[in-house]
Design a protein around this motif. Structure first.
Motif, PDB file in Angstrom:
ATOM      1  N   THR A  64       0.797  -1.231   0.000  1.00  0.00           N
ATOM      2  CA  THR A  64       0.000   0.000   0.000  1.00  0.00           C
ATOM      3  C   THR A  64       0.831   1.283   0.000  1.00  0.00           C
ATOM      4  N   ASP A  65       2.104   1.228   0.386  1.00  0.00           N
ATOM      5  CA  ASP A  65       2.858   2.479   0.517  1.00  0.00           C
ATOM      6  C   ASP A  65       3.361   3.013  -0.821  1.00  0.00           C
ATOM      7  N   THR A  66       4.096   2.196  -1.566  1.00  0.00           N
ATOM      8  CA  THR A  66       4.638   2.659  -2.846  1.00  0.00           C
ATOM      9  C   THR A  66       3.554   3.102  -3.827  1.00  0.00           C
ATOM     10  N   PRO A  67       2.410   2.424  -3.916  1.00  0.00           N
ATOM     11  CA  PRO A  67       1.369   2.905  -4.831  1.00  0.00           C
ATOM     12  C   PRO A  67       0.920   4.342  -4.558  1.00  0.00           C
ATOM     13  N   LEU A  68       1.040   4.813  -3.321  1.00  0.00           N
ATOM     14  CA  LEU A  68       0.635   6.184  -3.022  1.00  0.00           C
ATOM     15  C   LEU A  68       1.479   7.183  -3.801  1.00  0.00           C
ATOM     16  N   LYS A  69       2.778   6.892  -3.929  1.00  0.00           N
ATOM     17  CA  LYS A  69       3.652   7.773  -4.710  1.00  0.00           C
ATOM     18  C   LYS A  69       3.244   7.752  -6.173  1.00  0.00           C
ATOM     19  N   MET A  70       2.929   6.566  -6.671  1.00  0.00           N
ATOM     20  CA  MET A  70       2.541   6.442  -8.078  1.00  0.00           C
ATOM     21  C   MET A  70       1.221   7.144  -8.350  1.00  0.00           C
ATOM     22  N   LEU A  71       0.283   7.018  -7.428  1.00  0.00           N
ATOM     23  CA  LEU A  71      -1.004   7.689  -7.596  1.00  0.00           C
ATOM     24  C   LEU A  71      -0.855   9.206  -7.483  1.00  0.00           C
ATOM     25  N   THR A  72       0.085   9.656  -6.661  1.00  0.00           N
ATOM     26  CA  THR A  72       0.368  11.092  -6.591  1.00  0.00           C
ATOM     27  C   THR A  72       0.893  11.589  -7.922  1.00  0.00           C
ATOM     28  N   ARG A  73       1.731  10.791  -8.565  1.00  0.00           N
ATOM     29  CA  ARG A  73       2.229  11.163  -9.889  1.00  0.00           C
ATOM     30  C   ARG A  73       1.088  11.198 -10.899  1.00  0.00           C
ATOM     31  N   VAL A  74       0.149  10.272 -10.780  1.00  0.00           N
ATOM     32  CA  VAL A  74      -1.037  10.288 -11.640  1.00  0.00           C
ATOM     33  C   VAL A  74      -1.788  11.605 -11.464  1.00  0.00           C
ATOM     34  N   VAL A  75      -1.983  12.010 -10.228  1.00  0.00           N
ATOM     35  CA  VAL A  75      -2.704  13.258  -9.936  1.00  0.00           C
ATOM     36  C   VAL A  75      -1.994  14.456 -10.566  1.00  0.00           C
ATOM     37  N   ARG A  76      -0.672  14.508 -10.445  1.00  0.00           N
ATOM     38  CA  ARG A  76       0.075  15.626 -11.025  1.00  0.00           C
ATOM     39  C   ARG A  76      -0.014  15.618 -12.554  1.00  0.00           C
ATOM     40  N   ALA A  77       0.037  14.438 -13.148  1.00  0.00           N
ATOM     41  CA  ALA A  77      -0.099  14.341 -14.605  1.00  0.00           C
ATOM     42  C   ALA A  77      -1.502  14.754 -15.043  1.00  0.00           C
ATOM     43  N   GLN A  78      -2.497  14.403 -14.246  1.00  0.00           N
ATOM     44  CA  GLN A  78      -3.870  14.825 -14.558  1.00  0.00           C
ATOM     45  C   GLN A  78      -3.985  16.346 -14.567  1.00  0.00           C
ATOM     46  N   GLU A  79      -3.271  16.996 -13.668  1.00  0.00           N
ATOM     47  CA  GLU A  79      -3.301  18.459 -13.624  1.00  0.00           C
ATOM     48  C   GLU A  79      -2.758  19.046 -14.925  1.00  0.00           C
ATOM     49  N   GLN A  80      -1.718  18.411 -15.462  1.00  0.00           N
ATOM     50  CA  GLN A  80      -1.169  18.868 -16.735  1.00  0.00           C
ATOM     51  C   GLN A  80      -2.180  18.660 -17.864  1.00  0.00           C
ATOM     52  N   LEU A  81      -2.869  17.540 -17.836  1.00  0.00           N
ATOM     53  CA  LEU A  81      -3.907  17.274 -18.833  1.00  0.00           C
ATOM     54  C   LEU A  81      -4.999  18.340 -18.793  1.00  0.00           C
ATOM     55  N   THR A  82      -5.430  18.669 -17.591  1.00  0.00           N
ATOM     56  CA  THR A  82      -6.491  19.664 -17.430  1.00  0.00           C
ATOM     57  C   THR A  82      -6.034  21.034 -17.910  1.00  0.00           C
ATOM     58  N   ASP A  83      -4.794  21.400 -17.582  1.00  0.00           N
ATOM     59  CA  ASP A  83      -4.281  22.700 -17.997  1.00  0.00           C
ATOM     60  C   ASP A  83      -4.138  22.811 -19.511  1.00  0.00           C
ATOM     61  N   ALA A  84      -3.993  21.678 -20.197  1.00  0.00           N
ATOM     62  CA  ALA A  84      -3.862  21.714 -21.654  1.00  0.00           C
ATOM     63  C   ALA A  84      -5.095  22.326 -22.309  1.00  0.00           C
ATOM     64  N   TRP A  85      -6.268  22.137 -21.680  1.00  0.00           N
ATOM     65  CA  TRP A  85      -7.484  22.728 -22.249  1.00  0.00           C
ATOM     66  C   TRP A  85      -7.396  24.247 -22.253  1.00  0.00           C
ATOM     67  N   GLU A  86      -6.689  24.821 -21.275  1.00  0.00           N
ATOM     68  CA  GLU A  86      -6.576  26.275 -21.217  1.00  0.00           C
ATOM     69  C   GLU A  86      -5.837  26.811 -22.439  1.00  0.00           C
ATOM     70  N   VAL A  87      -4.856  26.053 -22.916  1.00  0.00           N
ATOM     71  CA  VAL A  87      -4.140  26.468 -24.123  1.00  0.00           C
ATOM     72  C   VAL A  87      -5.063  26.359 -25.330  1.00  0.00           C
ATOM     73  N   LEU A  88      -5.830  25.250 -25.390  1.00  0.00           N
ATOM     74  CA  LEU A  88      -6.717  25.041 -26.532  1.00  0.00           C
ATOM     75  C   LEU A  88      -7.832  26.086 -26.575  1.00  0.00           C
ATOM     76  N   LYS A  89      -8.214  26.621 -25.417  1.00  0.00           N
ATOM     77  CA  LYS A  89      -9.277  27.623 -25.374  1.00  0.00           C
ATOM     78  C   LYS A  89      -8.889  28.929 -26.055  1.00  0.00           C
ATOM     79  N   THR A  90      -7.605  29.108 -26.387  1.00  0.00           N
ATOM     80  CA  THR A  90      -7.210  30.308 -27.123  1.00  0.00           C
ATOM     81  C   THR A  90      -7.634  30.217 -28.584  1.00  0.00           C
ATOM     82  N   MET A  91      -8.117  29.050 -29.001  1.00  0.00           N
ATOM     83  CA  MET A  91      -8.630  28.855 -30.358  1.00  0.00           C
ATOM     84  C   MET A  91     -10.101  29.242 -30.397  1.00  0.00           C
ATOM     85  N   THR A  92     -10.459  30.175 -31.250  1.00  0.00           N
ATOM     86  CA  THR A  92     -11.838  30.650 -31.337  1.00  0.00           C
ATOM     87  C   THR A  92     -12.660  29.737 -32.243  1.00  0.00           C
ATOM     88  N   PRO A  93     -13.993  29.852 -32.214  1.00  0.00           N
ATOM     89  CA  PRO A  93     -14.830  29.038 -33.109  1.00  0.00           C
ATOM     90  C   PRO A  93     -14.459  29.210 -34.577  1.00  0.00           C
TER      91      PRO A  93
END
Length: 265
Positions: A64-93
């Motif tokens: 149970t201990d080591t997976p916590l580090k891996m899941l934390t990395r998942v969370v940080r990568a998810q944040e990068q995924l979410t922020d990518a939409w902010e870049v795409l939002k600079t594209m207008t219709p």
């Protein structure tokens, strides 16, 4: 400064190969942005898959201990995924309409990486694997993951191994189906949350899983708002209902008892 016989930065990362994948099919300026954001997202999805699979292998072994580090990395990568939409939002219709018709039925809905993340997290729907049937190299791993326990299923097995009452019908359920809330599972989590000192590793694991689902919801919401501000409520690429499809996806709950336990405490 001479790298003719040594490994350079570009050689190590194969940047020529990476950048050569950027092949716009129109002259529209923003198509390059569109491809870049999706390429970057696919790389983050690939990392998330690797970390989830590694964490799940350890959870299956009772660690149970080591997976916590891996899941934390998942969370940080998810944040990068979410922020990518902010870049795409600079594209207008208007920007998007310059090239939208050029890629036909291609759609993010068909992303094998995204689908694998969903399956590993427990969102099971065999129908959604059909777009990959023409690619056995993609469909095979997805099908195998569909019939295997999700990260939440493995966590419930850990609870059972620690003496908490998880019914056989939960542990031996049909893994191809999405999870449904079970009162006995809720009771087990209540035991954990009422005595976090005794069950600290399980308590911490539960909170980390909620971090993952929380970020998954944020990614979906940002996806929805990006689509709405770009194409409104037009039919989405690939024949989906666009914003309507994404809005329905917001109601999916991956770890139901972990959310319900807050109300029951």
């Amino acid at each position: 400064m001479d790298f003719s016989q040594r490994l350079s930065y570009g050689d190590y990362l194969r940047t020529d190969t990476l950048l050569s994948a950027h092949q716009p099919i129109t002259q529209a300026h923003d198509e390059h942005l569109f491809i870049t954001v999706h390429h970057v997202s696919e790389l983050w999805l690939d990392l998330i898959i690797r970390e989830l699979q590694a964490a799940m292998a350890l959870l299956a072994a009772g660690v149970t201990d080591t997976p916590l580090k891996m899941l934390t990395r998942v969370v940080r990568a998810q944040e990068q995924l979410t922020d990518a939409w902010e870049v795409l939002k600079t594209m207008t219709p208007a920007d998007y309409l310059e090239f939208r018709g050029a890629f036909g039925q291609a759609s993010g809905f068909q992303s094998a990486g995204y689908r694998m993340v969903e399956v590993l997290l427990g969102n099971r729907n065999p129908t959604l694997l059909r777009p990959h049937e023409h690619r056995p190299d993609l469909h095979g791993p997805l099908l195998a993951a569909l019939h295997a326990p999700s990260v939440y299923d493995l966590t419930l097995h850990l609870l059972a191994a620690r003496g908490l009452n998880i019914p056989a019908e939960v542990l031996e359920r049909d893994f191809t189906q999405p999870p449904t809330e079970h009162p006995a599972v809720l009771d087990a989590w209540l035991t954990v949350y009422r005595d976090p000192e005794q069950y600290w590793d399980l308590y911490e694991l539960a909170e980390k899983l909620l971090d993952v689902e929380d970020n998954f919801r944020r990614w979906r919401f940002n996806h929805l708002t990006t689509v709405e501000r770009t194409i409104g409520f037009k039919t989405g690429s690939g024949g989906t209902s666009g914003a309507g499809y994404l809005r329905r996806a917001l109601s999916i709950v991956l770890f139901p008892e972990l959310w319900q336990v807050r109300t029951s405490l």
